[in-house]
Scaffold this motif. Structure first.
Motif, PDB file in Angstrom:
ATOM      1  N   SER A 134      -4.214   4.692 -12.264  1.00 29.09           N
ATOM      2  CA  SER A 134      -4.408   5.994 -11.627  1.00 29.09           C
ATOM      3  C   SER A 134      -4.067   5.567 -10.071  1.00 29.09           C
ATOM      4  CB  SER A 134      -5.849   6.616 -11.635  1.00 29.09           C
ATOM      5  OG  SER A 134      -6.739   5.598 -11.439  1.00 29.09           O
ATOM      6  N   THR A 135      -4.451   4.272  -9.716  1.00 30.52           N
ATOM      7  CA  THR A 135      -4.408   4.128  -8.310  1.00 30.52           C
ATOM      8  C   THR A 135      -3.550   2.765  -8.007  1.00 30.52           C
ATOM      9  OG1 THR A 135      -6.273   3.044  -8.257  1.00 30.52           O
ATOM     10  CG2 THR A 135      -6.404   5.354  -7.552  1.00 30.52           C
ATOM     11  N   SER A 136      -2.923   2.327  -9.079  1.00 28.54           N
ATOM     12  CA  SER A 136      -2.153   0.979  -9.016  1.00 28.54           C
ATOM     13  C   SER A 136      -0.873   0.884  -9.925  1.00 28.54           C
ATOM     14  CB  SER A 136      -3.191  -0.047  -9.069  1.00 28.54           C
ATOM     15  OG  SER A 136      -2.434  -1.251  -9.115  1.00 28.54           O
ATOM     16  N   SER A 169       0.727  -1.321   0.081  1.00 28.28           N
ATOM     17  CA  SER A 169      -0.057  -0.170   0.102  1.00 28.28           C
ATOM     18  C   SER A 169       0.884   1.177   0.073  1.00 28.28           C
ATOM     19  CB  SER A 169      -0.945   0.110   1.308  1.00 28.28           C
ATOM     20  OG  SER A 169      -0.032   0.270   2.563  1.00 28.28           O
ATOM     21  N   ARG A 223       0.149   5.821  -0.018  1.00 24.02           N
ATOM     22  CA  ARG A 223      -0.869   6.776   0.208  1.00 24.02           C
ATOM     23  C   ARG A 223      -1.207   7.688  -0.924  1.00 24.02           C
ATOM     24  NH1 ARG A 223       0.366   7.890   6.691  1.00 24.02           N
ATOM     25  NH2 ARG A 223       2.677   7.583   6.027  1.00 24.02           N
ATOM     26  N   ASN A 224      -0.321   7.766  -1.824  1.00 26.54           N
ATOM     27  CA  ASN A 224      -0.551   8.575  -2.817  1.00 26.54           C
ATOM     28  C   ASN A 224      -0.368   8.157  -4.100  1.00 26.54           C
ATOM     29  OD1 ASN A 224      -1.039  11.401  -1.290  1.00 26.54           O
ATOM     30  ND2 ASN A 224       0.909  10.466  -0.462  1.00 26.54           N
ATOM     31  N   ALA A 225      -0.642   8.880  -5.303  1.00 26.50           N
ATOM     32  CA  ALA A 225      -0.201   8.322  -6.623  1.00 26.50           C
ATOM     33  C   ALA A 225       1.139   8.539  -7.056  1.00 26.50           C
ATOM     34  CB  ALA A 225      -0.939   9.325  -7.604  1.00 26.50           C
ATOM     35  N   SER A 279      -0.602  -0.195  -4.411  1.00 22.08           N
ATOM     36  CA  SER A 279      -1.884   0.389  -4.656  1.00 22.08           C
ATOM     37  C   SER A 279      -2.226   1.575  -3.525  1.00 22.08           C
ATOM     38  CB  SER A 279      -2.712  -0.611  -4.516  1.00 22.08           C
ATOM     39  OG  SER A 279      -2.958  -1.636  -5.343  1.00 22.08           O
ATOM     40  N   VAL A 280      -2.867   2.491  -4.054  1.00 27.50           N
ATOM     41  CA  VAL A 280      -3.303   3.514  -3.279  1.00 27.50           C
ATOM     42  C   VAL A 280      -4.479   3.239  -2.250  1.00 27.50           C
ATOM     43  CG1 VAL A 280      -4.083   5.948  -3.066  1.00 27.50           C
ATOM     44  CG2 VAL A 280      -2.572   5.440  -4.884  1.00 27.50           C
ATOM     45  N   TYR A 281      -4.170   3.564  -0.813  1.00 25.55           N
ATOM     46  CA  TYR A 281      -5.148   3.290   0.135  1.00 25.55           C
ATOM     47  C   TYR A 281      -5.303   4.713   0.874  1.00 25.55           C
ATOM     48  CZ  TYR A 281      -5.481  -1.685  -0.423  1.00 25.55           C
ATOM     49  OH  TYR A 281      -5.571  -2.909  -1.048  1.00 25.55           O
TER      50      TYR A 281
END
Length: 321
Positions: free
Chosen positions: A184-186, A42, A44-46, A207-209
């Motif tokens: 965009s998030t992975s 994980s 936290r940001n792109a 991946s972004v959480y």
């Protein structure tokens, strides 16, 4: 005097250790044991994997995996150790590096001195390297010289990523991992089997959480393998309802204690006309500061002006060691 606490990034440390601790008996891609398969981490940001423009911590967790650098931080000594460099030598303010003979970018082209020169000149143009840095060389030999930066170049500067010449807007790396999927998030990295020190996992997906709670719930539910940031004191004991069962990271996951990379750095104003612009005065003043007192204040601190250069003392102050 200022204290810089350089925190080891958990995700980066784990991946680097997996990339450099390969059991001889196993084979790449073996899914039957500890290694192989996909590690899900994980952030936290792109992510921005362009080292010339990236500024956020999450991106810099991943960038060192995609690109080679002249050195890497040794996980045991916490000092720069040769990586893309086969060896180096220091003379005054000049560092001469001999590159490994087996370096290559992800597109198969050779990684040479020309690419190192190109990369460092780009870092200089965006303010990530000293303005007086001079980089030259050919073949497998590179020379870096900076009168103003000293240990900054020969310490942190050795860790700057090397990119293929001419790829500043869309950099091509040659590290142990290659970006194969970007959303965009992975983001998924695949092991570079041709690297001189190939990873022992097949892929790693970042991946972004949104926060620790979201990441912890995903981990306890089996949808995540590693939380890529440090936990607060209360996070391990937080209770989550997973399928009707109360679970927590403390009792239902493995928690890695991050020792951190701690250094006490002596900072001086180098502007012309300032007393501290004189190099011999800076050396004497730094020597006067007691490492013993520094360690008493910050128990895990390493006191050093440069992790590479051992300066020759030409003058000392009363009480200097």
């Amino acid at each position: 005097m200022r204290k810089i606490l350089v925190a080891a990034i958990l995700g980066l440390v784990l991946l680097l250790l997996l990339s450099t601790a390969r059991p001889a008996a196993a084979t790449h891609g073996d899914l039957s044991g500890l290694y192989g398969g996909n590690l899900r981490v994980s952030v936290r940001n792109a992510l921005n994997l362009n080292p010339f423009t990236a500024t956020d911590a999450d991106s810099w967790k991943v960038i060192p995996l995609v690109y080679d650098s002249l050195a890497r931080i040794d996980p045991f000594t916490l000092l720069p150790a040769p990586w893309a460099a086969a060896s180096w030598s220091v003379s005054g303010s000049t560092l001469t590096v001999t590159l490994r003979s087996d370096l290559a970018f992800h597109d198969g082209s050779a990684e040479t001195a020309a690419d190192v020169i190109y990369s460092y000149n780009q870092y200089k143009s965006v303010g990530k390297a000293p303005s007086d840095l001079v980089v030259s060389g050919s073949g497998s030999t590179v020379t870096l010289s900076s009168a103003s930066a000293g240990g900054l170049v020969f310490g942190q500067g050795l860790l700057l990523p090397i990119v293929k010449s001419g790829t500043v807007s869309n950099p091509v790396g040659g590290g142990p991992w290659e970006l194969v999927t970007s959303m965009s998030t992975s983001w998924t990295l695949a092991a570079n089997a041709a690297h001189f020190w190939p990873p022992y996992l097949d892929t790693v997906t970042f991946s972004v959480y949104a926060d620790t709670s979201a990441a912890a719930l995903a981990l306890l539910s089996g949808n995540l393998d590693f939380i890529g940031w440090g936990l607060s004191v209360d996070d391990p004991g937080t209770i989550y309802n997973v399928g009707g069962t109360n679970r927590s990271l403390l009792f239902d996951a493995t928690i890695v204690n991050n020792p951190g990379l701690t250094q006490l750095v002596v900072g001086f104003n180098l502007r012309s006309g300032r007393t501290t612009s004189d190099s011999e005065f800076r050396l004497a003043l730094a020597d006067t500061l007691s490492p013993l007192l520094a360690r008493q204040a910050h128990a895990n601190t390493i006191v050093s002006r440069s992790p590479v250069i051992k300066p020759t003392r030409t003058r000392s102050c009363p009480g200097a060691r």
